[in-house]
Enzyme design. Structure first.
Site, PDB file in Angstrom:
ATOM      1  N   CYS A 154       0.823  -1.214   0.000  1.00 40.32           N
ATOM      2  CA  CYS A 154       0.000   0.000   0.000  1.00 40.32           C
ATOM      3  C   CYS A 154       0.860   1.270   0.000  1.00 40.32           C
ATOM      4  O   CYS A 154       1.605   1.519   0.942  1.00 40.32           O
ATOM      5  CB  CYS A 154      -0.908  -0.034   1.231  1.00 40.32           C
ATOM      6  SG  CYS A 154      -1.758   1.502   1.595  1.00 40.32           S
ATOM      7  N   CYS A 206       0.032   3.697   2.831  1.00 34.78           N
ATOM      8  CA  CYS A 206       0.533   3.144   4.096  1.00 34.78           C
ATOM      9  C   CYS A 206       2.003   3.512   4.272  1.00 34.78           C
ATOM     10  O   CYS A 206       2.439   3.875   5.367  1.00 34.78           O
ATOM     11  CB  CYS A 206       0.389   1.623   4.120  1.00 34.78           C
ATOM     12  SG  CYS A 206      -1.312   1.034   4.041  1.00 34.78           S
TER      13      CYS A 206
END
Length: 139
Positions: A64, A67
């Site tokens: 991600c 993230c």
């Protein structure tokens, strides 16, 4: 980890593997940075209960992009609140039950726990100020 490495080194002949274990043991015992709880969420919550602290859980995946963008922000917040809260990280790809239990459908998601219960949730990337406001509200 240190005890495990030490036990593995016992009786090991000199050589590359022993050198690798010594290096790993040195890294573990001399680490001065932020220590995130990489245990299960349940273990982090139990630790929080014992220490009478709240929990801030970064729910992420290794692939991600947002993230990864959040990691420096989470590290800063962790450093500022070290000793006041427990910061845990949960890879939801490795823990789909956690994702299902807390309705995590988007990542990153940050869960804020107080007394073992989710009291707030931040979905998506967020500025540091937003996370600090939520932590202050929980504290």
């Amino acid at each position: 980890v240190a005890a495990y490495l030490t036990s593995q080194m016992a009786g090991m002949p000199e050589g590359t593997r022993l050198s690798q274990y010594r290096d790993a043991l040195n890294n573990v015992t001399s680490y001065q940075g932020i220590l995130f709880e990489h245990s299960s969420l349940q273990q982090a919550l139990e630790k929080a209960r014992r220490e009478k602290k709240n929990v801030f859980v970064d729910c992420y995946t290794s692939w991600c992009g947002p993230c990864k963008m959040m990691l420096p922000i989470i590290e800063e917040v962790s450093a500022e609140y070290e000793g006041k809260i427990i910061v845990a990280k949960v890879d939801v790809d490795s823990s789909p039950a956690t994702a299902a239990r807390f309705g995590i459908r988007n990542i990153p998601t940050i869960l804020f726990f107080k007394n073992g219960e989710v009291v707030d949730k931040q979905v998506g990337a967020a500025p540091k100020t937003s996370l600090v406001e939520k932590i202050k509200a929980v504290l």
